[in-house]
Motif scaffolding. Structure first.
Motif, PDB file in Angstrom:
ATOM      1  N   CYS A 117     103.190  -1.488   5.857  1.00 47.33           N
ATOM      2  CA  CYS A 117     102.955  -2.763   6.557  1.00 47.33           C
ATOM      3  C   CYS A 117     103.755  -2.714   7.856  1.00 47.33           C
ATOM      4  O   CYS A 117     104.492  -3.638   8.172  1.00 47.33           O
ATOM      5  CB  CYS A 117     103.355  -3.952   5.686  1.00 47.33           C
ATOM      6  SG  CYS A 117     105.013  -3.832   4.988  1.00 47.33           S
ATOM      7  N   GLN A 118     103.579  -1.633   8.581  1.00 51.15           N
ATOM      8  CA  GLN A 118     104.436  -1.371   9.744  1.00 51.15           C
ATOM      9  C   GLN A 118     104.227  -2.385  10.864  1.00 51.15           C
ATOM     10  O   GLN A 118     105.164  -2.745  11.574  1.00 51.15           O
ATOM     11  CB  GLN A 118     104.173   0.046  10.256  1.00 51.15           C
ATOM     12  CG  GLN A 118     105.154   0.499  11.322  1.00 51.15           C
ATOM     13  CD  GLN A 118     105.016   1.982  11.609  1.00 51.15           C
ATOM     14  OE1 GLN A 118     104.031   2.603  11.270  1.00 51.15           O
ATOM     15  NE2 GLN A 118     106.021   2.559  12.244  1.00 51.15           N
ATOM     16  N   ILE A 119     102.993  -2.844  11.040  1.00 50.24           N
ATOM     17  CA  ILE A 119     102.679  -3.786  12.108  1.00 50.24           C
ATOM     18  C   ILE A 119     102.073  -5.037  11.495  1.00 50.24           C
ATOM     19  O   ILE A 119     100.985  -4.995  10.920  1.00 50.24           O
ATOM     20  CB  ILE A 119     101.697  -3.170  13.122  1.00 50.24           C
ATOM     21  CG1 ILE A 119     102.252  -1.844  13.660  1.00 50.24           C
ATOM     22  CG2 ILE A 119     101.423  -4.141  14.257  1.00 50.24           C
ATOM     23  CD1 ILE A 119     101.272  -1.091  14.535  1.00 50.24           C
ATOM     24  N   LEU A 120     102.766  -6.150  11.591  1.00 53.66           N
ATOM     25  CA  LEU A 120     102.338  -7.419  11.013  1.00 53.66           C
ATOM     26  C   LEU A 120     102.235  -7.303   9.488  1.00 53.66           C
ATOM     27  O   LEU A 120     102.651  -6.326   8.892  1.00 53.66           O
ATOM     28  CB  LEU A 120     100.998  -7.866  11.610  1.00 53.66           C
ATOM     29  CG  LEU A 120     100.963  -8.052  13.134  1.00 53.66           C
ATOM     30  CD1 LEU A 120      99.558  -8.401  13.587  1.00 53.66           C
ATOM     31  CD2 LEU A 120     101.933  -9.138  13.568  1.00 53.66           C
ATOM     32  N   GLY A 121     101.651  -8.320   8.854  1.00 53.01           N
ATOM     33  CA  GLY A 121     101.337  -8.260   7.448  1.00 53.01           C
ATOM     34  C   GLY A 121     102.528  -8.156   6.519  1.00 53.01           C
ATOM     35  O   GLY A 121     103.677  -8.391   6.887  1.00 53.01           O
ATOM     36  N   SER A 122     102.231  -7.807   5.272  1.00 53.06           N
ATOM     37  CA  SER A 122     103.234  -7.706   4.223  1.00 53.06           C
ATOM     38  C   SER A 122     102.998  -6.436   3.412  1.00 53.06           C
ATOM     39  O   SER A 122     101.872  -5.965   3.288  1.00 53.06           O
ATOM     40  CB  SER A 122     103.154  -8.906   3.272  1.00 53.06           C
ATOM     41  OG  SER A 122     103.284 -10.121   3.981  1.00 53.06           O
ATOM     42  N   LEU A 175     105.081  -8.220  -6.490  1.00 49.83           N
ATOM     43  CA  LEU A 175     106.193  -8.523  -5.597  1.00 49.83           C
ATOM     44  C   LEU A 175     105.731  -8.297  -4.164  1.00 49.83           C
ATOM     45  O   LEU A 175     105.129  -7.263  -3.850  1.00 49.83           O
ATOM     46  CB  LEU A 175     107.399  -7.626  -5.901  1.00 49.83           C
ATOM     47  CG  LEU A 175     108.046  -7.798  -7.282  1.00 49.83           C
ATOM     48  CD1 LEU A 175     109.170  -6.793  -7.453  1.00 49.83           C
ATOM     49  CD2 LEU A 175     108.551  -9.223  -7.488  1.00 49.83           C
ATOM     50  N   GLU A 176     106.033  -9.253  -3.301  1.00 47.62           N
ATOM     51  CA  GLU A 176     105.583  -9.184  -1.903  1.00 47.62           C
ATOM     52  C   GLU A 176     106.793  -9.188  -0.981  1.00 47.62           C
ATOM     53  O   GLU A 176     107.782  -9.886  -1.236  1.00 47.62           O
ATOM     54  CB  GLU A 176     104.670 -10.373  -1.591  1.00 47.62           C
ATOM     55  CG  GLU A 176     103.962 -10.255  -0.250  1.00 47.62           C
ATOM     56  CD  GLU A 176     102.951 -11.363  -0.056  1.00 47.62           C
ATOM     57  OE1 GLU A 176     102.052 -11.195   0.782  1.00 47.62           O
ATOM     58  OE2 GLU A 176     103.044 -12.406  -0.740  1.00 47.62           O
ATOM     59  N   CYS A 177     106.700  -8.413   0.083  1.00 44.37           N
ATOM     60  CA  CYS A 177     107.791  -8.293   1.046  1.00 44.37           C
ATOM     61  C   CYS A 177     107.233  -8.585   2.435  1.00 44.37           C
ATOM     62  O   CYS A 177     106.580  -7.735   3.041  1.00 44.37           O
ATOM     63  CB  CYS A 177     108.371  -6.873   0.972  1.00 44.37           C
ATOM     64  SG  CYS A 177     109.859  -6.647   1.943  1.00 44.37           S
ATOM     65  N   LYS A 178     107.473  -9.796   2.934  1.00 43.75           N
ATOM     66  CA  LYS A 178     106.960 -10.185   4.238  1.00 43.75           C
ATOM     67  C   LYS A 178     107.902  -9.709   5.339  1.00 43.75           C
ATOM     68  O   LYS A 178     109.103  -9.934   5.272  1.00 43.75           O
ATOM     69  CB  LYS A 178     106.777 -11.699   4.301  1.00 43.75           C
ATOM     70  CG  LYS A 178     105.723 -12.218   3.332  1.00 43.75           C
ATOM     71  CD  LYS A 178     105.522 -13.721   3.470  1.00 43.75           C
ATOM     72  CE  LYS A 178     104.426 -14.200   2.523  1.00 43.75           C
ATOM     73  NZ  LYS A 178     104.187 -15.663   2.640  1.00 43.75           N
TER      74      LYS A 178
END
Length: 398
Positions: A117-122, A175-178
């Motif tokens: 998720c290098q550019i934007l996103g999660s 599990l999400e990492c924003k």
């Protein structure tokens, strides 16, 4: 297999494709989501070696980030010869790209994660228990390199912290990492689990925001030290790869020219695969490689690249409808069927194949794998891309 959060308000249609080497149709024993037995539609038999099944996932069974739910999908296939003949099980969720699924026998209790998720996103990772194993204790150790903020059970965790999780039969966790990256995360569990990782609403190469994509992670004891990668040749921008090590002080060579030392197990290498590249990657200690690309429908896709150790050791058929490359070790007793060699280096080479029909034929390749592409049967705008390797992964002893 686990499902993840979906923007849909209704049911999600899931397709399961099973492909084998033998010429007899497979029987789907059962499909369960949590404790619910799922109704499966009449199978679509594309060939004697290839069958597609479909079922629906209800909104109550979607995964919600940070919460545990009974959403594990357990698929049971009935076939006396499945241990020897299973080639691929592919799962497609709505219009997302198909995902390769490994059988329970190939799972483990220690993983490191590659996400993107290098550019934007999660970035996200998903955990799923194996049915009928009872309570499973899972420790998720977040990488320390970058700032992290991950929610689980109404609590927040940051870089370097350990999340202690308990999962029961048929339970799954998302599990999400924003604005942070799970790559390098260490996962240890008391019993076998399945682990998936990927990205949501991020940019992959083209500059377009991509839909959710994911790949199943392989346990560390199945990693290897010798890889051949083939660019998908779909996007003019080429593909990307990420490489993570099992151990510290791992030295990685790319096509014998670029040498990089990875000092920490939380660090990774990222580099481009240019259009048309066939790249040889070696390491002095086990590594895992994921290939990240966009398809013709501008969907994001992440592939887990099999090491040489996971190549087939016996003759195998071409795969129904796939075009691409057979990647071979160059053993003297291999039959090439007059196909031209595309590249030869370090004892490995790629042979271009064309298998548009479903009339599979025995090519006679040994110690090989295949990198293949095809238009998806149900949704032609979806490009199905994958590496084929052993369904039951070889375990390293070191």
């Amino acid at each position: 297999m686990v499902l993840f959060a979906n923007n849909n308000n209704g049911n999600v249609r899931v397709s399961v494709e099973v492909q084998t080497n033998n010429a007899s149709s497979l029987s789907l024993g059962s499909v369960k989501i949590g404790q619910r037995t799922v109704h499966v539609t009449q199978p679509m038999v594309l060939s004697p070696q290839q069958t597609v099944y479909k079922f629906d996932v209800q909104p109550a069974e979607y995964l919600i980030p940070g919460n545990t739910t009974q959403s594990t999908i357990h698929i049971n296939i009935q076939d006396d010869t499945i241990q020897q003949n299973l080639i691929a099980l592919r799962l497609m969720i709505d219009d997302l790209e198909p995902v390769t699924i490994y059988p329970i026998e190939s799972l483990g209790n220690e993983y490191r994660v590659i996400a993107y998720c290098q550019i934007l996103g999660s970035c996200f990772l998903a955990l799923s228990t194996v049915p009928n194993t009872g309570l499973v204790h899972v420790n998720v150790i977040l990488p320390r390199a970058n700032s992290m903020k991950v929610q689980y059970n109404n609590a927040f965790y940051s870089e370097g912290q350990e999340i202690q999780i308990q999962l029961s039969d048929y339970e799954a966790l998302l599990l999400e990492c924003k604005q942070c990256d799970f790559t390098g995360t260490l996962i240890k569990s008391s019993k076998k689990i399945a682990v998936f990782a990927g990205g949501i609403d991020t940019i992959v190469r083209r500059g377009d925001v991509e839909s959710t994509f994911l790949a199943q992670m392989t346990p560390v004891h199945t990693w290897g030290m010798d890889f051949i990668l083939v660019d998908s040749n779909i996007d003019d921008m080429g593909d990307m790869i990420r490489i993570i090590p099992r151990y510290r002080e791992t030295v990685v060579k790319v096509t014998g020219k670029t040498t990089t030392r990875i000092n920490s197990t939380e660090h990774y290498i990222q580099r481009a695969l240019n259009r048309g590249d066939i790249v040889h990657v070696t390491a002095n200690k086990p590594i895992m490689i994921c290939q990240i690309l966009t398809t013709g429908s501008k969907q994001g896709l992440m592939l887990n690249v099999p090491p040489i150790e996971q190549y087939f050791e016996i003759d195998f058929h071409t795969h129904c409808g796939y075009n691409g490359f057979v990647i071979d070790s160059g053993d003297e007793d291999v039959t090439y069927n007059s196909e031209p060699r595309i590249i030869g280096q370090s004892g490995y080479f790629a042979i271009k194949i064309d298998s548009n029909s479903c009339q599979s034929s025995r090519l006679g390749f040994r110690h090989s794998t295949i990198f293949g592409q095809r238009d998806h049967a149900d949704t032609p705008y979806i490009k199905d891309v994958q590496y084929f390797s052993k369904p039951f992964l070889r375990v390293r002893t070191d």
